[in-house]
Motif scaffolding. Structure first.
Motif, PDB file in Angstrom:
ATOM      1  N   GLU A 434       0.904  -1.469  -0.027  1.00 40.45           N
ATOM      2  CA  GLU A 434       0.018   0.018   0.292  1.00 40.45           C
ATOM      3  C   GLU A 434       1.340   1.096   0.339  1.00 40.45           C
ATOM      4  OE1 GLU A 434      -3.625  -0.171   2.836  1.00 40.45           O
ATOM      5  OE2 GLU A 434      -3.197  -1.274   3.009  1.00 40.45           O
ATOM      6  N   SER A 435       0.357   2.914   0.033  1.00 38.68           N
ATOM      7  CA  SER A 435       1.068   3.709   0.715  1.00 38.68           C
ATOM      8  C   SER A 435       1.954   3.578   1.232  1.00 38.68           C
ATOM      9  CB  SER A 435       0.120   4.959  -0.352  1.00 38.68           C
ATOM     10  OG  SER A 435      -0.800   5.189   1.440  1.00 38.68           O
ATOM     11  N   ILE A 436       2.627   4.494   1.436  1.00 40.06           N
ATOM     12  CA  ILE A 436       3.768   4.779   2.916  1.00 40.06           C
ATOM     13  C   ILE A 436       2.776   5.329   3.907  1.00 40.06           C
ATOM     14  CG2 ILE A 436       5.444   6.536   3.669  1.00 40.06           C
ATOM     15  CD1 ILE A 436       6.987   5.977   1.113  1.00 40.06           C
ATOM     16  N   TYR A 437       1.626   6.108   3.855  1.00 41.09           N
ATOM     17  CA  TYR A 437       0.795   7.032   4.356  1.00 41.09           C
ATOM     18  C   TYR A 437       0.005   5.880   5.157  1.00 41.09           C
ATOM     19  CZ  TYR A 437      -3.231   9.507   5.780  1.00 41.09           C
ATOM     20  OH  TYR A 437      -4.769   9.849   6.535  1.00 41.09           O
ATOM     21  N   ASN A 438      -0.809   5.017   4.254  1.00 40.46           N
ATOM     22  CA  ASN A 438      -1.224   3.634   4.901  1.00 40.46           C
ATOM     23  C   ASN A 438      -0.210   2.550   5.836  1.00 40.46           C
ATOM     24  OD1 ASN A 438      -3.538   4.536   3.963  1.00 40.46           O
ATOM     25  ND2 ASN A 438      -3.760   3.197   2.321  1.00 40.46           N
ATOM     26  N   ASN A 439       0.751   2.826   5.245  1.00 41.49           N
ATOM     27  CA  ASN A 439       1.844   1.688   5.911  1.00 41.49           C
ATOM     28  C   ASN A 439       2.068   2.347   7.517  1.00 41.49           C
ATOM     29  OD1 ASN A 439       2.919  -1.128   5.140  1.00 41.49           O
ATOM     30  ND2 ASN A 439       2.595   0.338   3.375  1.00 41.49           N
ATOM     31  N   ILE A 440       2.122   3.520   7.467  1.00 38.03           N
ATOM     32  CA  ILE A 440       2.533   4.667   8.636  1.00 38.03           C
ATOM     33  C   ILE A 440       1.582   4.481   9.965  1.00 38.03           C
ATOM     34  CG2 ILE A 440       3.278   6.963   9.873  1.00 38.03           C
ATOM     35  CD1 ILE A 440       5.233   4.743   7.752  1.00 38.03           C
ATOM     36  N   THR A 441       0.054   4.850   9.331  1.00 39.70           N
ATOM     37  CA  THR A 441      -1.299   5.162  10.152  1.00 39.70           C
ATOM     38  C   THR A 441      -2.290   3.461  10.050  1.00 39.70           C
ATOM     39  OG1 THR A 441      -2.724   5.212   8.186  1.00 39.70           O
ATOM     40  CG2 THR A 441      -1.200   7.130   9.063  1.00 39.70           C
ATOM     41  N   LEU A 442      -0.974   2.197   9.475  1.00 41.54           N
ATOM     42  CA  LEU A 442      -1.960   1.491   9.270  1.00 41.54           C
ATOM     43  C   LEU A 442      -3.704   1.028   9.259  1.00 41.54           C
ATOM     44  CD1 LEU A 442      -0.058  -0.534  11.824  1.00 41.54           C
ATOM     45  CD2 LEU A 442      -0.110  -1.031   9.794  1.00 41.54           C
ATOM     46  N   GLN A 489      13.512   0.469   7.778  1.00 42.57           N
ATOM     47  CA  GLN A 489      13.678   0.963   9.036  1.00 42.57           C
ATOM     48  C   GLN A 489      13.541   2.028   9.214  1.00 42.57           C
ATOM     49  OE1 GLN A 489      14.182  -0.728  11.290  1.00 42.57           O
ATOM     50  NE2 GLN A 489      15.397  -1.885  10.631  1.00 42.57           N
ATOM     51  N   LEU A 490      13.554   3.088   8.715  1.00 39.28           N
ATOM     52  CA  LEU A 490      12.999   4.439   8.757  1.00 39.28           C
ATOM     53  C   LEU A 490      12.126   5.186   8.898  1.00 39.28           C
ATOM     54  CD1 LEU A 490      15.574   6.337   6.676  1.00 39.28           C
ATOM     55  CD2 LEU A 490      15.590   6.161   8.765  1.00 39.28           C
ATOM     56  N   LEU A 491      10.517   3.760   7.696  1.00 37.48           N
ATOM     57  CA  LEU A 491       9.453   4.029   7.955  1.00 37.48           C
ATOM     58  C   LEU A 491       8.747   3.298   8.866  1.00 37.48           C
ATOM     59  CD1 LEU A 491       8.278   3.070   4.302  1.00 37.48           C
ATOM     60  CD2 LEU A 491       8.033   5.540   5.564  1.00 37.48           C
ATOM     61  N   ALA A 492       9.626   2.437   9.269  1.00 33.05           N
ATOM     62  CA  ALA A 492       9.359   1.208  11.032  1.00 33.05           C
ATOM     63  C   ALA A 492       9.434   2.397  12.192  1.00 33.05           C
ATOM     64  CB  ALA A 492       9.893   0.279  11.069  1.00 33.05           C
ATOM     65  N   PHE A 493      10.499   3.179  12.030  1.00 33.55           N
ATOM     66  CA  PHE A 493      10.691   4.169  13.743  1.00 33.55           C
ATOM     67  C   PHE A 493       9.194   5.382  13.147  1.00 33.55           C
ATOM     68  CE2 PHE A 493      14.496   2.871  13.813  1.00 33.55           C
ATOM     69  CZ  PHE A 493      15.244   3.239  15.187  1.00 33.55           C
ATOM     70  N   LEU A 494       9.436   5.409  11.384  1.00 29.28           N
ATOM     71  CA  LEU A 494       8.062   6.721  11.952  1.00 29.28           C
ATOM     72  C   LEU A 494       6.336   5.925  12.622  1.00 29.28           C
ATOM     73  CD1 LEU A 494       6.950   9.698  10.321  1.00 29.28           C
ATOM     74  CD2 LEU A 494       7.050   9.048   8.344  1.00 29.28           C
ATOM     75  N   ARG A 495       6.081   4.831  11.776  1.00 27.78           N
ATOM     76  CA  ARG A 495       5.096   3.822  12.474  1.00 27.78           C
ATOM     77  C   ARG A 495       5.030   4.481  13.959  1.00 27.78           C
ATOM     78  NH1 ARG A 495       4.787  -2.077  10.770  1.00 27.78           N
ATOM     79  NH2 ARG A 495       3.989  -1.169   8.581  1.00 27.78           N
ATOM     80  N   ALA A 496       6.782   4.460  14.261  1.00 23.94           N
ATOM     81  CA  ALA A 496       5.950   3.650  16.024  1.00 23.94           C
ATOM     82  C   ALA A 496       6.194   5.009  16.408  1.00 23.94           C
ATOM     83  CB  ALA A 496       8.145   3.302  16.496  1.00 23.94           C
TER      84      ALA A 496
END
Length: 586
Positions: A434-442, A489-496
């Motif tokens: 999916e998009s980065i936005y959806n991956n961050i906000t789930l 990995q950076l996206l995982a940090f942003l998700r957190a």
């Protein structure tokens, strides 16, 4: 369950499936009524034909010929209408029921313990959720109602035969027991064959899914030919299982056709002889009616076996789905405590845990983490570091001991509340296609894009996201394959960061990344850990020098605790030795 009993057919399992139709009772009974009416309409046609050929054509009774022809047309129209009702709503009912079962199945799997997924192949669960569920739909669209309709049709035909000519009926019924015996044997054989088919389908799905998911490993180690030959063997077993069902069909259906032809010949011989001997044209109508009715009696019987195959496959599939639904592998969520503001006091008290009974991974560990403190856990692979995270998040239940959060046993917390307060950044980051936005906000609608952008700027990852073709709406494809490991990995940090947790856990989050990404991650780590309780599991000791406390583990036990400098001051210390080895390598 169906495959565990010695019965040809498991009515208990069928009743369980039918319970899902209780919500759709009106539709269920509408389809049943349509099946009953269709059996009468189908039988009415040869009866009307009997009168037309036997009475009205020879006697030139045009008026009655037209009346009965009109009646035949009306019956055909009604048959078409009710056939539509039967087919459409039987399929609608099947699809509605499997929608409900699939939702229930997915909900069940979403709450399984991690241990369940450790022990069960993903391909098998995909088979359960997709192809097995579709087979259950066929119980209603091609199986149960079709069988009921065919049986009713046969009963009405038998009654009509006996009413019009008892003697000819007996000639037809002489062959019937042999067909019933053949059908029974066929059903028994097909049940075993279909069980084998489902087994091989599951094995094939599992193999293909695993190899496609791990294709980089297959190609990296040049295992294409080896995996190709393995696939050929599995595919051969799959084909062999299906050929067995074809073999049984190729024997059974010609036998039914032969029996049907012999019966028609007997009817023609006897009825034709009577018609010639008595010079009575009425026998012509009876002959035409009995030929049609014999076909109507034997054809459903032949189709009955085919529909029973469909029903049997649906039952076998339902059995597999219910095995998953009946599995009790859920973390017990009896906690009622909900905390809006967790301080972050974590304490492990003599915790013991084993993934496999008798093989302890954690052997009575105890430690405490203060609010806002950053604690690092180090040790060799298999020491039990990641297990601590799994237990804190309650992915697994401990064997003994106690884990507390803010002085309260984590079992007393509502599970969703507990996990909502903890954010975990893993080394192996999973991203959805999916998009980065959806991956961050789930896909959490309560988190706007502006919040994500603010978070990205705060931890310094906004630049690389905005460089992508569609920015925050860039589709990362399956598992994030279009991004580098550092970017994932950076996206995982942003998700957190966006989830704003009270407790942060970093599990080898800085391993296997390039120096540029590491600088960004170190900045993100500093921002993330600021003012919140953090547990950092690290392989590279240089990244945890500033930790408030370092816990050193070896073979499931805590062997040392202290700050970086305190541990270096320990003569012959485990941590000191580990650090010196890494420093020498660097």
């Amino acid at each position: 369950m169906a495959d565990k009993t010695g019965n040809t057919f498991d009515f208990k399992l069928l009743r369980r499936i039918m319970q899902y139709a209780n919500v759709y009772k009106k539709t269920f009974y509408a389809v049943l009524i349509a099946a009953i009416l269709l059996s009468f309409f189908a039988t009415a046609r040869p009866v009307i034909l009997n009168f037309i050929i036997g009475d009205y054509i020879p006697n030139n009774n045009i008026e009655k010929f037209i009346n009965y022809s009109s009646m035949m047309f009306l019956v055909l129209c009604l048959e078409v209408c009710f056939q539509f009702v039967f087919i459409f709503f039987a399929n609608w009912l099947g699809q509605s029921i499997i929608r409900d079962i699939r939702i229930k199945l997915f909900h069940k799997m979403m709450h399984f313990k991690m241990q369940y997924f450790d022990n069960n192949a993903v391909g098998k669960l995909v088979t359960n959720s997709v192809s097995d569920i579709e087979k259950i739909a066929e119980i209603f669209s091609q199986g149960f109602f079709m069988i009921v309709g065919d049986v009713l049709k046969m009963l009405v035909v038998i009654i009509a035969m006996l009413f019009f000519d008892f003697k000819l009926s007996l000639y037809v019924f002489i062959v019937l027991p042999f067909i019933l015996i053949a059908t029974r044997l066929f059903q028994r054989a097909m049940k075993g064959a279909f069980k084998e088919v489902r087994k091989q389908v599951s094995a094939l799905n599992t193999f293909v899914q695993e190899r496609l998911s791990g294709m980089n490993i297959v190609q990296l180690f040049a295992r294409e030919q080896a995996e190709y030959h393995k696939f050929k063997k599995i595919n051969h077993l799959h084909k062999k299982a299906w050929i067995k069902t074809v073999w049984y069909n190729s024997i059974f259906f010609p036998i039914i056709e032969l029996a049907s032809s012999i019966t028609v010949a007997i009817v023609l011989w006897n009825a034709g002889a009577d018609a010639a001997y008595n010079y009575d044209t009425k026998y012509l109508g009876v002959i035409a009616m009995f030929i049609q009715m014999t076909q109507m009696l034997f054809r459903p019987l032949r189709q009955l076996a085919d529909k029973f195959n469909t029903l049997q496959m649906g039952m076998v599939a339902a059995n597999r789905v219910f095995e998953v639904l009946d599995t009790e592998s859920k973390i017990i969520d009896e906690g009622t405590y909900v905390s809006e503001d967790i301080k972050g006091v974590i304490e492990f008290k003599n915790v013991r845990f084993s993934y496999i009974e008798g093989e302890e991974v954690l052997k009575g560990i105890s430690f405490a983490v203060k609010p806002g403190e950053t604690v690092a856990i180090v040790g060799a692979t298999g020491a039990g570091k990641s297990t601590i995270i799994n237990l804190l998040s309650r992915f697994y239940e401990i064997d003994s001991g106690e884990i507390t959060l803010d002085g309260k046993n984590i079992k007393h917390y509502q599970l969703s509340n507990l996990r909502d307060k903890i954010a975990v950044v893993l080394q192996d980051v999973f991203l959805f296609a999916e998009s980065i936005y959806n991956n961050i906000t789930l896909n959490d609608d309560t988190i706007p894009l502006s919040t994500v952008k603010e978070g990205a700027k705060a931890i310094g990852v906004d630049a690389f996201i905005e460089e992508l073709p569609e920015g925050y709406y860039y589709n990362v494809k399956e598992r994030g394959t279009t991004l580098s490991s550092g970017q994932r990995q950076l996206l995982a940090f942003l998700r957190a960061y966006v989830s704003n947790p009270d407790i942060l856990i970093l599990d080898e989050a800085t391993a296997s990344i390039d120096s540029h990404s590491e600088q960004l991650i170190q900045k993100a780590t500093a921002e993330l850990t600021k003012g919140r309780t953090s547990i950092v599991i690290a392989h590279r000791l240089a990244t945890i020098k500033k930790a408030d406390k370092i816990i050193v583990m070896d073979q499931g036990k805590i062997v040392e605790q202290g700050t970086h400098q305190e541990l270096l001051n320990l003569q012959e210390g485990y941590y000191k030795n580990l650090y010196e080895v890494q420093f020498a390598e660097a």
